[in-house]
Each structure stands twice: as C-alpha cells, then as structure tokens.
Scaffold this motif. Structure first.
Motif, PDB file in Angstrom:
ATOM      1  N   PHE A 205       5.567   6.871 -14.654  1.00 50.96           N
ATOM      2  CA  PHE A 205       4.250   6.421 -14.200  1.00 50.96           C
ATOM      3  C   PHE A 205       4.291   6.278 -12.688  1.00 50.96           C
ATOM      4  O   PHE A 205       5.380   6.218 -12.078  1.00 50.96           O
ATOM      5  N   THR A 206       3.131   6.236 -12.091  1.00 48.67           N
ATOM      6  CA  THR A 206       3.022   6.059 -10.637  1.00 48.67           C
ATOM      7  C   THR A 206       2.560   4.638 -10.357  1.00 48.67           C
ATOM      8  O   THR A 206       1.532   4.197 -10.887  1.00 48.67           O
ATOM      9  N   ALA A 207       3.330   3.941  -9.532  1.00 52.05           N
ATOM     10  CA  ALA A 207       3.039   2.541  -9.216  1.00 52.05           C
ATOM     11  C   ALA A 207       2.630   2.410  -7.763  1.00 52.05           C
ATOM     12  O   ALA A 207       3.228   3.031  -6.880  1.00 52.05           O
ATOM     13  N   GLU A 208       1.617   1.601  -7.541  1.00 50.28           N
ATOM     14  CA  GLU A 208       1.171   1.283  -6.178  1.00 50.28           C
ATOM     15  C   GLU A 208       1.425  -0.201  -5.923  1.00 50.28           C
ATOM     16  O   GLU A 208       0.919  -1.060  -6.653  1.00 50.28           O
ATOM     17  N   PHE A 209       2.204  -0.478  -4.873  1.00 50.81           N
ATOM     18  CA  PHE A 209       2.528  -1.864  -4.516  1.00 50.81           C
ATOM     19  C   PHE A 209       1.416  -2.397  -3.614  1.00 50.81           C
ATOM     20  O   PHE A 209       1.362  -2.084  -2.422  1.00 50.81           O
ATOM     21  N   THR A 210       0.522  -3.170  -4.187  1.00 53.34           N
ATOM     22  CA  THR A 210      -0.643  -3.662  -3.447  1.00 53.34           C
ATOM     23  C   THR A 210      -0.295  -4.959  -2.711  1.00 53.34           C
ATOM     24  O   THR A 210       0.629  -5.685  -3.105  1.00 53.34           O
ATOM     25  N   PRO A 211      -1.039  -5.303  -1.658  1.00 55.32           N
ATOM     26  CA  PRO A 211      -0.833  -6.583  -0.963  1.00 55.32           C
ATOM     27  C   PRO A 211      -1.597  -7.744  -1.584  1.00 55.32           C
ATOM     28  O   PRO A 211      -1.553  -8.859  -1.064  1.00 55.32           O
TER      29      PRO A 211
ATOM     30  N   GLU B 104       0.815  -1.219   0.000  1.00 52.26           N
ATOM     31  CA  GLU B 104       0.000   0.000   0.000  1.00 52.26           C
ATOM     32  C   GLU B 104       0.851   1.273   0.000  1.00 52.26           C
ATOM     33  O   GLU B 104       0.466   2.301   0.573  1.00 52.26           O
ATOM     34  N   THR B 105       2.021   1.215  -0.609  1.00 55.90           N
ATOM     35  CA  THR B 105       2.853   2.409  -0.795  1.00 55.90           C
ATOM     36  C   THR B 105       2.881   2.768  -2.281  1.00 55.90           C
ATOM     37  O   THR B 105       2.757   1.898  -3.148  1.00 55.90           O
ATOM     38  N   ARG B 106       3.065   4.050  -2.566  1.00 50.15           N
ATOM     39  CA  ARG B 106       3.112   4.535  -3.941  1.00 50.15           C
ATOM     40  C   ARG B 106       4.478   5.141  -4.235  1.00 50.15           C
ATOM     41  O   ARG B 106       5.055   5.833  -3.394  1.00 50.15           O
ATOM     42  N   TRP B 107       4.949   4.895  -5.472  1.00 47.57           N
ATOM     43  CA  TRP B 107       6.262   5.352  -5.888  1.00 47.57           C
ATOM     44  C   TRP B 107       6.168   5.878  -7.317  1.00 47.57           C
ATOM     45  O   TRP B 107       5.463   5.307  -8.154  1.00 47.57           O
ATOM     46  N   LYS B 108       6.892   6.943  -7.575  1.00 48.38           N
ATOM     47  CA  LYS B 108       6.999   7.463  -8.932  1.00 48.38           C
ATOM     48  C   LYS B 108       8.200   6.811  -9.595  1.00 48.38           C
ATOM     49  O   LYS B 108       9.330   6.905  -9.081  1.00 48.38           O
ATOM     50  N   VAL B 109       7.965   6.183 -10.744  1.00 51.64           N
ATOM     51  CA  VAL B 109       9.012   5.484 -11.468  1.00 51.64           C
ATOM     52  C   VAL B 109       9.297   6.265 -12.746  1.00 51.64           C
ATOM     53  O   VAL B 109       8.386   6.509 -13.555  1.00 51.64           O
ATOM     54  N   SER B 110      10.565   6.665 -12.924  1.00 47.83           N
ATOM     55  CA  SER B 110      10.981   7.412 -14.117  1.00 47.83           C
ATOM     56  C   SER B 110      11.954   6.557 -14.914  1.00 47.83           C
ATOM     57  O   SER B 110      13.036   6.205 -14.413  1.00 47.83           O
ATOM     58  N   LEU B 111      11.569   6.218 -16.133  1.00 48.69           N
ATOM     59  CA  LEU B 111      12.378   5.370 -16.993  1.00 48.69           C
ATOM     60  C   LEU B 111      13.179   6.222 -17.971  1.00 48.69           C
ATOM     61  O   LEU B 111      12.652   7.171 -18.579  1.00 48.69           O
TER      62      LEU B 111
ATOM     63  N   GLU C  72      18.532   4.045  -8.289  1.00 47.64           N
ATOM     64  CA  GLU C  72      18.581   3.666  -9.690  1.00 47.64           C
ATOM     65  C   GLU C  72      18.493   2.151  -9.812  1.00 47.64           C
ATOM     66  O   GLU C  72      18.945   1.404  -8.926  1.00 47.64           O
ATOM     67  N   GLY C  73      17.904   1.722 -10.935  1.00 59.24           N
ATOM     68  CA  GLY C  73      17.786   0.299 -11.215  1.00 59.24           C
ATOM     69  C   GLY C  73      17.830   0.048 -12.707  1.00 59.24           C
ATOM     70  O   GLY C  73      17.977   0.982 -13.512  1.00 59.24           O
ATOM     71  N   GLY C  74      17.699  -1.208 -13.099  1.00 55.75           N
ATOM     72  CA  GLY C  74      17.777  -1.586 -14.498  1.00 55.75           C
ATOM     73  C   GLY C  74      16.411  -1.875 -15.098  1.00 55.75           C
ATOM     74  O   GLY C  74      15.489  -2.312 -14.397  1.00 55.75           O
ATOM     75  N   VAL C  75      16.291  -1.633 -16.420  1.00 59.58           N
ATOM     76  CA  VAL C  75      15.063  -1.883 -17.169  1.00 59.58           C
ATOM     77  C   VAL C  75      15.403  -2.807 -18.331  1.00 59.58           C
ATOM     78  O   VAL C  75      16.435  -2.639 -18.992  1.00 59.58           O
ATOM     79  N   CYS C  76      14.526  -3.790 -18.586  1.00 58.43           N
ATOM     80  CA  CYS C  76      14.762  -4.728 -19.672  1.00 58.43           C
ATOM     81  C   CYS C  76      13.428  -5.217 -20.232  1.00 58.43           C
ATOM     82  O   CYS C  76      12.366  -4.955 -19.662  1.00 58.43           O
ATOM     83  N   CYS C  77      13.514  -5.898 -21.349  1.00 64.14           N
ATOM     84  CA  CYS C  77      12.339  -6.508 -21.955  1.00 64.14           C
ATOM     85  C   CYS C  77      12.653  -7.959 -22.265  1.00 64.14           C
ATOM     86  O   CYS C  77      13.822  -8.359 -22.334  1.00 64.14           O
TER      87      CYS C  77
ATOM     88  N   GLY D  96      17.433   0.140 -20.602  1.00 63.85           N
ATOM     89  CA  GLY D  96      17.908   1.376 -19.996  1.00 63.85           C
ATOM     90  C   GLY D  96      17.947   1.262 -18.490  1.00 63.85           C
ATOM     91  O   GLY D  96      18.187   0.191 -17.928  1.00 63.85           O
ATOM     92  N   ARG D  97      17.663   2.369 -17.829  1.00 64.10           N
ATOM     93  CA  ARG D  97      17.691   2.406 -16.364  1.00 64.10           C
ATOM     94  C   ARG D  97      16.511   3.242 -15.874  1.00 64.10           C
ATOM     95  O   ARG D  97      15.825   3.903 -16.659  1.00 64.10           O
ATOM     96  N   PHE D  98      16.292   3.205 -14.556  1.00 61.76           N
ATOM     97  CA  PHE D  98      15.179   3.977 -13.993  1.00 61.76           C
ATOM     98  C   PHE D  98      15.572   4.518 -12.637  1.00 61.76           C
ATOM     99  O   PHE D  98      16.512   4.029 -11.981  1.00 61.76           O
ATOM    100  N   SER D  99      14.843   5.531 -12.204  1.00 57.25           N
ATOM    101  CA  SER D  99      14.965   6.073 -10.857  1.00 57.25           C
ATOM    102  C   SER D  99      13.597   6.003 -10.194  1.00 57.25           C
ATOM    103  O   SER D  99      12.567   5.947 -10.876  1.00 57.25           O
ATOM    104  N   ILE D 100      13.588   6.014  -8.869  1.00 54.82           N
ATOM    105  CA  ILE D 100      12.337   5.818  -8.140  1.00 54.82           C
ATOM    106  C   ILE D 100      12.323   6.691  -6.905  1.00 54.82           C
ATOM    107  O   ILE D 100      13.378   6.996  -6.303  1.00 54.82           O
ATOM    108  N   SER D 101      11.149   7.156  -6.521  1.00 52.13           N
ATOM    109  CA  SER D 101      10.998   7.977  -5.324  1.00 52.13           C
ATOM    110  C   SER D 101       9.587   7.789  -4.791  1.00 52.13           C
ATOM    111  O   SER D 101       8.633   7.561  -5.539  1.00 52.13           O
TER     112      SER D 101
END
Length: 440
Positions: A223-229, A191-198, A411-416, A430-435
């Motif tokens: 995009f804004t992601a919500e980590f649900t339980p 139930e926390t929300r994070w902004k993910v920038s790719l 920072e983290g990694g992005v892949c397909c 590429g990579r992403f940042s999160i807050s």
C-alpha cells in the motif's frame, strides 16, 4: 504575661528582662508608694491611677515600636517625688504631690520616646543606600529619610557609570542553519509518500499459533502511505506518549493490495487511515524508531492457506535517521579516522622493532610497550566505532526521502495486537520494506 508573648522570638533573655522592667516599673512604684503612705486607701488609689496610665502608654509603645529590641548604653534612673509621710497632710498637698509625680512620669515617657525616635533615625540612615543619577562622576546629593527631620543631605563621590550594553543582531549562518535543521528534525516525514511492502509469514520468535504459517507460505501485501502533519487524536498504546507527537497516516485510496498466488490473482482490501510517530531513543543503542499502523476491516488471506492477517490494526516499525549538513563530519567518520591513525602508527613502530636484532635492546623494549598501549587504545576506539555504526548506519542500509534529509531502514518488523485477558501482546506477523515515492 500576654504582653510578653507578643515579643519577637529572636529577643534574648536580657532584652525580655529589660522590656518587662520597663513595662511594669510603674506598678512596682505603686507598691512602694502605698507602703510609704502608711497604706492609705486614698494614696493607693491615686498612685495606682497614675501607674496604670503610665503602664498602658508604655505597653502600647512596646507593641507598636519596631525598635523595642534595641538596647541603650545607659539606664534611665527614676527620680520621683514621693508623697510626704506627715500624718496631717491635706488633700490639696496630696493633689499637688500627685500632679508633680504625673509630670515627672510624663517627662520620663517623653524622654524614652525621644530616644527610640533617635535610634530609629540612626537605623534608617545606616540602611539607606545613596543613588546616583549622574553618569559623569560628579558630586551628587543623596537624600536619606529621617524620623526627626524631613531629609538629610550628604555628598559622596561616585565612580563613572559603566557604558551601556548594546545588543547587536549578528548573523551567523552556521547557527541559523543548525537551528533550522534541529527544528525540522521531527517533521522531516511530513507530506512525504512511501510505498510499504509487507511480507507476512512465520518468523523466528513469533507468538502466533503453532499452525499459523507452518507451511512456509507468505502473503505479499502493499500500500502507499502518506505521512501527514495532522494531529492524531485516536489514542493507541503502540504510539508512545499517547497523543504527543502522534500524526495521521493516510492510506492512499484506502486500499491494500494482496499479491497473486499460484491459485488466485491479485485482490484488494479496504483499509482505514492509521497513525505514525517518531519515538526518540527507543531503537537499538538509543536510536530513533518510526512507528506506524493501518487498520483493515476484514481478515486477509489466500484461499486454503495457513497464513492470514487478522482483522484490526497492523503495526510496523523501522529505524529513523535524520541527516543534517553534509559538511559536518559524522561521529562514525571521526572514530574511523582515529582508528586508522592508530593502526598506521602501530605499523610504523612494528617496522622499527623488526629492525632491532637484539631482543634485550632498551629501545626495542620501549617500542613494545608503546605498541601494547596503542593496541589497547585501538580496542576502545573500535568499540566506539561499532556503537557509532549503529547510530549512523551505512547509507546502503537506508531508504531516503526525496529530499534526502531522512533515511529509514529498508526493512522493518510487522506485528498485530492480541488480547490475553487484561494483558495486551504484540505477535510478530512478518517484515516489510519501504521506499520513497513521488506525490501525484
């Protein structure tokens, strides 16, 4: 003989011989009786009848008695009245002698059964354990089962019963806090929300086509992601363990924003909810990883560019570091403290060594040896400190949740995922940042 095959396997050779002789002794007597009575058919038939009845009773007892393996110290001798050898013996005399023989065999049979019962009673009395219902140490009457009598009583002094163990509920704040924190470690993102920038573009080591991102152009998505339980039931190989500990990642408003470029403005793309999971020990040096993905319905790109996000699922991962009670010193801080103490001690020894002018002074040699030992120890502690710095990175490298109980690498990694026949490959995008952001 089938009867001897039923004997227990742990019988010794002597026990088997005794059982065989005890079983077939009447048959042996029949042979002697036939020989003594001049082979008369009548005598043989009557003696065989008595022997058969005795053999059958002994055989039945041999199969049913649990103590057949017990051997007695004395051997029972058979004293039988043999038929008379006189030729003029009448039928009445033969019947009388036969009756006498039958009685003696019956007496021997009763005597053998009585001995077996006595042995059974002794075995039962020796294996029984007295029990006590008194807790004061007084004399107690103990009843032991016996084969010949209903009960036997014996008196025995018993030690006082130990005091009963009473379990009391103790309140330990530190242990309860630790259990609570350990229990919630896997649910800190719920139930926390994070902004993910790719930041999508060519990265070193990517397996994307050679022309992909060759111009150096990059796509800025957010995009804004919500980590649900909520439990995720859609299986994906990117999330380790299948459905285990996999939860739904909700994309707020189900859209992804593509930042503007020189020739185009901001665009929005539809996105589906994905999944997320905390993978234990999958990171560098056994650290934890946060894995999550979202799914886009169409290819994302700027017009005329050589960088794009393919249609399908976009996968991301970063470091995951839970934080407990701040009062408890971390392993990294302990190693740093130990290293500082060693360095300070080495500096003090070096000052003492510099005061010694004679290079062959015995104290100077001892100090040099101690400095060498401390230097080796400092190298070991420094290696452990470097390992701990990976396990517990500086807080400046992390982005914390609003509660401050979990930190994610900024920072983290992005892949397909790309299918190559039966093999599935993950190509770096590429990579992403999160807050962390507040919930509406």
């Amino acid at each position: 003989n089938p009867l001897l095959r039923r004997l227990p396997k742990n019988f010794s050779e002597d026990d088997r011989i005794i059982a065989m002789v005890s079983t077939f002794a009447p048959a042996i007597i029949v042979g002697l009786l036939v020989a003594i009575t001049d082979g008369s058919p009548y005598h043989a038939a009557s003696s065989a009848a008595f022997a058969f009845s005795t053999t059958r009773s002994r055989s039945n007892h041999l199969q049913t008695s649990p103590l057949i393996r017990m051997r007695t110290s004395t051997t029972t001798k058979l004293h039988m009245a043999l038929p008379s050898k006189t030729k003029g013996t009448t039928v009445a005399e033969i019947e009388a002698e036969s009756e006498l023989l039958r009685k003696e065999i019956e007496e021997l049979r009763k005597e053998a059964l009585q001995r077996l019962d006595d042995l059974n009673a002794k075995l039962a009395s020796s294996s029984s354990k007295p029990s006590s219902s008194s807790s004061t140490g007084s004399t107690t009457i103990v009843k032991t089962p016996d084969a010949t009598s209903s009960t036997t009583t014996e008196k025995e002094e018993l030690l006082p019963a130990p005091a009963p163990i009473v379990f009391t509920e103790t309140k330990d704040k530190s242990s309860s806090t630790k259990k609570k924190s350990m229990k919630s470690m896997a649910n800190l993102l719920d139930e926390t929300r994070w902004k993910v920038s790719l930041s999508i573009g060519r990265e070193p080591g990517t397996w994307m086509p050679a022309e992909w991102g060759k111009s150096g152009q990059r796509l800025n998505l957010s995009f804004t992601a919500e980590f649900t339980p909520s439990q995720l039931f859609d299986r994906d190989d990117f999330l380790r363990g299948g459905y285990a500990n996999s939860k739904i990642l909700h994309v707020v408003n189900n859209e992804i924003k593509l930042g503007p470029s020189i020739t185009e403005g901001e665009r929005r793309y539809k996105a589906k909810d994905g999944g997320w999971q905390v993978s234990r020990g999958d990171g560098p040096m056994g650290t934890d990883l946060l894995r999550f993905y979202v799914e886009v319905d169409e290819r994302i790109a700027h017009g005329g560019g050589d960088v794009y996000v393919p249609r399908g699922r976009v996968y991301s991962s970063c470091g995951y570091f839970p934080f407990g009670d701040d009062a408890v010193s971390s392993v990294k801080e302990r190693f740093a403290k130990d290293l500082k103490e060693i360095v300070d001690e080495m500096a003090d020894l070096q000052e003492k060594k510099d005061e010694i002018k004679n290079p062959f002074n015995l104290d100077g040699i001892k100090i040099s040896r101690e400095i060498y030992r401390l230097n080796r120890e400092a190298e070991k502690v420094n290696g452990k400190l470097n390992f701990a710095m990976v396990k517990e990175p500086d807080k400046g490298l992390l982005r914390f949740s609003k509660d401050g109980d979990v930190g994610l690498t900024k920072e983290g990694g992005v892949c397909c995922q790309v299918s190559k026949g039966v093999v599935m490959e993950y190509h770096i995008l590429g990579r992403f940042s999160i807050s962390s952001v507040d919930r509406d």
